[in-house]
Design a protein around this motif. Sequence first.
Motif, PDB file in Angstrom:
ATOM      1  N   GLU A  56      -7.782   5.176   3.947  1.00 43.96           N
ATOM      2  CA  GLU A  56      -6.890   6.166   3.341  1.00 43.96           C
ATOM      3  C   GLU A  56      -5.587   5.501   2.882  1.00 43.96           C
ATOM      4  O   GLU A  56      -5.146   5.674   1.747  1.00 43.96           O
ATOM      5  CB  GLU A  56      -6.563   7.284   4.341  1.00 43.96           C
ATOM      6  N   CYS A  57      -4.982   4.735   3.791  1.00 42.53           N
ATOM      7  CA  CYS A  57      -3.683   4.127   3.464  1.00 42.53           C
ATOM      8  C   CYS A  57      -3.825   3.076   2.370  1.00 42.53           C
ATOM      9  O   CYS A  57      -2.992   3.010   1.462  1.00 42.53           O
ATOM     10  CB  CYS A  57      -3.040   3.541   4.722  1.00 42.53           C
ATOM     11  N   SER A  58      -4.882   2.254   2.426  1.00 39.63           N
ATOM     12  CA  SER A  58      -5.068   1.246   1.373  1.00 39.63           C
ATOM     13  C   SER A  58      -5.195   1.910   0.009  1.00 39.63           C
ATOM     14  O   SER A  58      -4.593   1.468  -0.966  1.00 39.63           O
ATOM     15  CB  SER A  58      -6.332   0.420   1.645  1.00 39.63           C
ATOM     16  N   MET A  89       5.030   7.711   1.658  1.00 40.13           N
ATOM     17  CA  MET A  89       4.632   8.007   3.038  1.00 40.13           C
ATOM     18  C   MET A  89       3.458   8.979   3.014  1.00 40.13           C
ATOM     19  O   MET A  89       3.553  10.071   2.484  1.00 40.13           O
ATOM     20  CB  MET A  89       5.787   8.618   3.838  1.00 40.13           C
ATOM     21  N   ASN A  90       2.345   8.510   3.573  1.00 41.24           N
ATOM     22  CA  ASN A  90       1.139   9.339   3.512  1.00 41.24           C
ATOM     23  C   ASN A  90       1.144  10.428   4.582  1.00 41.24           C
ATOM     24  O   ASN A  90       1.827  10.320   5.598  1.00 41.24           O
ATOM     25  CB  ASN A  90      -0.088   8.457   3.724  1.00 41.24           C
ATOM     26  N   LEU A  91       0.383  11.449   4.332  1.00 43.13           N
ATOM     27  CA  LEU A  91       0.131  12.481   5.338  1.00 43.13           C
ATOM     28  C   LEU A  91      -1.354  12.394   5.679  1.00 43.13           C
ATOM     29  O   LEU A  91      -2.200  12.626   4.809  1.00 43.13           O
ATOM     30  CB  LEU A  91       0.464  13.867   4.788  1.00 43.13           C
ATOM     31  N   PRO A 143      -5.552  -1.453  15.159  1.00 48.89           N
ATOM     32  CA  PRO A 143      -6.285  -2.070  14.048  1.00 48.89           C
ATOM     33  C   PRO A 143      -5.799  -1.638  12.662  1.00 48.89           C
ATOM     34  O   PRO A 143      -6.182  -2.243  11.664  1.00 48.89           O
ATOM     35  CB  PRO A 143      -7.704  -1.531  14.260  1.00 48.89           C
ATOM     36  N   HIS A 144      -4.932  -0.632  12.591  1.00 50.48           N
ATOM     37  CA  HIS A 144      -4.706   0.026  11.308  1.00 50.48           C
ATOM     38  C   HIS A 144      -4.234  -0.931  10.208  1.00 50.48           C
ATOM     39  O   HIS A 144      -4.853  -1.028   9.144  1.00 50.48           O
ATOM     40  CB  HIS A 144      -3.717   1.180  11.509  1.00 50.48           C
ATOM     41  N   HIS A 145      -3.148  -1.646  10.460  1.00 49.64           N
ATOM     42  CA  HIS A 145      -2.622  -2.496   9.390  1.00 49.64           C
ATOM     43  C   HIS A 145      -3.494  -3.726   9.147  1.00 49.64           C
ATOM     44  O   HIS A 145      -3.624  -4.199   8.019  1.00 49.64           O
ATOM     45  CB  HIS A 145      -1.172  -2.888   9.706  1.00 49.64           C
ATOM     46  N   MET A 148       7.879   0.383  -1.195  1.00 53.76           N
ATOM     47  CA  MET A 148       7.452   0.297   0.199  1.00 53.76           C
ATOM     48  C   MET A 148       6.575   1.451   0.637  1.00 53.76           C
ATOM     49  O   MET A 148       6.692   2.569   0.166  1.00 53.76           O
ATOM     50  CB  MET A 148       8.643   0.126   1.133  1.00 53.76           C
ATOM     51  N   TYR A 149       5.673   1.113   1.556  1.00 53.52           N
ATOM     52  CA  TYR A 149       4.719   2.074   2.091  1.00 53.52           C
ATOM     53  C   TYR A 149       4.986   2.238   3.579  1.00 53.52           C
ATOM     54  O   TYR A 149       5.120   1.251   4.308  1.00 53.52           O
ATOM     55  CB  TYR A 149       3.290   1.574   1.884  1.00 53.52           C
ATOM     56  N   THR A 150       5.100   3.488   3.999  1.00 55.09           N
ATOM     57  CA  THR A 150       5.353   3.763   5.409  1.00 55.09           C
ATOM     58  C   THR A 150       4.258   4.695   5.917  1.00 55.09           C
ATOM     59  O   THR A 150       4.012   5.735   5.323  1.00 55.09           O
ATOM     60  CB  THR A 150       6.732   4.419   5.590  1.00 55.09           C
ATOM     61  N   CYS A 151       3.585   4.283   6.981  1.00 56.55           N
ATOM     62  CA  CYS A 151       2.509   5.119   7.512  1.00 56.55           C
ATOM     63  C   CYS A 151       3.107   6.416   8.050  1.00 56.55           C
ATOM     64  O   CYS A 151       4.004   6.398   8.888  1.00 56.55           O
ATOM     65  CB  CYS A 151       1.744   4.386   8.611  1.00 56.55           C
ATOM     66  N   GLY A 152       2.607   7.511   7.557  1.00 55.11           N
ATOM     67  CA  GLY A 152       3.182   8.801   7.901  1.00 55.11           C
ATOM     68  C   GLY A 152       2.461   9.494   9.040  1.00 55.11           C
ATOM     69  O   GLY A 152       1.654   8.881   9.745  1.00 55.11           O
ATOM     70  N   ASP A 164      -6.648  -3.761   9.329  1.00 54.31           N
ATOM     71  CA  ASP A 164      -7.775  -3.281   8.522  1.00 54.31           C
ATOM     72  C   ASP A 164      -7.332  -2.975   7.086  1.00 54.31           C
ATOM     73  O   ASP A 164      -8.081  -3.208   6.138  1.00 54.31           O
ATOM     74  CB  ASP A 164      -8.403  -2.043   9.185  1.00 54.31           C
ATOM     75  N   GLU A 165      -6.114  -2.474   6.943  1.00 57.80           N
ATOM     76  CA  GLU A 165      -5.601  -2.256   5.586  1.00 57.80           C
ATOM     77  C   GLU A 165      -5.555  -3.560   4.802  1.00 57.80           C
ATOM     78  O   GLU A 165      -5.939  -3.618   3.632  1.00 57.80           O
ATOM     79  CB  GLU A 165      -4.173  -1.682   5.644  1.00 57.80           C
ATOM     80  N   ILE A 166      -5.066  -4.612   5.457  1.00 63.01           N
ATOM     81  CA  ILE A 166      -4.977  -5.917   4.784  1.00 63.01           C
ATOM     82  C   ILE A 166      -6.376  -6.371   4.358  1.00 63.01           C
ATOM     83  O   ILE A 166      -6.598  -6.779   3.213  1.00 63.01           O
ATOM     84  CB  ILE A 166      -4.349  -6.984   5.715  1.00 63.01           C
TER      85      ILE A 166
HETATM   86 ZN   LIG Z   1      -1.315   3.982   7.463  1.00 64.40          ZN
END
Ligand SMILES: [Zn+2]
Length: 461
Positions: free
Chosen positions: A204-206, A58-60, A229-231, A18-22, A233-235
């Motif tokens: 960045e997250c993708s 979890m990204n920074l 828009p973040h998720h 799992m990925y969690t936006c940090g 746009d990631e998709i």
């Molecule tokens: Zn993110």
Amino acid sequence: MDRKLEEFKPIRPGEVRMYTCGPTVYNFAHIGNFRAYMFEDLLRRTLKYFGYKVTQVMNLTDVDDKTIRDSRAAEMSLDDFTAQYKKSFFEDLKTLNIEEAEVYPAATDHINEMIALIEILVDKGYAYQAEDNCVYFSIAKFPGYGKLAKIDPENQGSVSRIKNDEYAKDSVADFALWKARDENDGDVHWESPWGEGRPGWHIECSAMAMRYLGKTFDIHTGGIDNMFPHHEDEIAQSEAANGCTYVNYWLHCAHLTVEGDKMSKTAGNFYTLRECSGKGYAGRELRWVLLGAHYRKKLNFTFGACAQARVALSKFSELFARLKAVNIDGDISEAQEIVNKAKNAFENGLADDLNISEALSAVFGLQHDANKLLDGNSLSKAGAEIILEQYREFDEVFAVFEVDAGQEEAIPAEITEMARKRYTARAAKDFVTADAMRDQLKESGWIVEDSAGGFRVKKIN
Ligand SMILES: [Zn+2]
């Protein structure tokens, strides 16, 4: 994605990726942010409780519009500026007893992965470099655009371009993957096939999710603010580049309000975790409050609730002390019965989309039942141990009970002396001295509380 509950089926049996936006490390995280990190911790601990091996990334976000803007205002290098907030973020996680993720990738360490991903999108015709030298994702080329946030870009007339990292649903637009260097960026820039510049936030997250979790993974979470828009746009970026589903399950947590109002700096109810601790609340008390509402419901944070958390948790501690004092031989059948009932309810609650109120009532129910057995003197030592063991198990998920908290840390003599001075000053209505003593104690890392006919001091976490 479908706005309905589904049975969770991991891609690899027994494993969850799992990925969690940090955090965007441009300031201290506030309790609204921590609501999301708490929900993710509950999810992570629940999955582990049910036997899954969890790999959480979890990204920074240490380069984006806000980090650049504020590092320049502070006249610091981006690295030095973000380093201080990375450090405070990890301290805050400790305060709240949030388990560490397996990987905390920083965006600035993954610029190459981001460039590589943008190159794929350009090669496949999903992205283009515009006259401003920035590279944009063309949402018209990706038919599924809008499927997560449930918007149809065709209803919005002509599609424009947007360079900002954040924008609203009603200004859906081609968004920036790579931002050409401009004067506002100062010395923050990298070489790329499209000239000097920096990545947009969404790519960045993708790129980091793909690097650590693969092209398709199980769960992606974030606050509801992240959905668009973040998720979205990631998709678009990930699915356009990889030609496969990005994420199987999306979980978003709702907003947090403070004393019933939306948190905002102008309303004066914008609290960092540190400010809450500074009011004398321990990490586990704040954790208890942040756990209190189902993740898809609004959580109303109040200091009244923090005070209630203190009372609730101290009642559990009293129960543990009582259970530990039991010294009667006897059978365990009654204890086993109340434990089984609570354990089932706890597990059924958590397995049902993290139904926290059911899980909490199981925990309170066992407290009630155990106290009743204790009151009737009908609990054996072995039975008491089974109940304590069940609370240790609950705590794998809740992480608030401290069933086996050791002896209180020895209180230094000068701390006791300061607290005593405060107590006598207060009794004599000398509030200036009393407040000064309380502040001094706080500076030394201790809080003082009034108790029936006296005071007690406690270490700040
Ligand atoms: Zn993110």
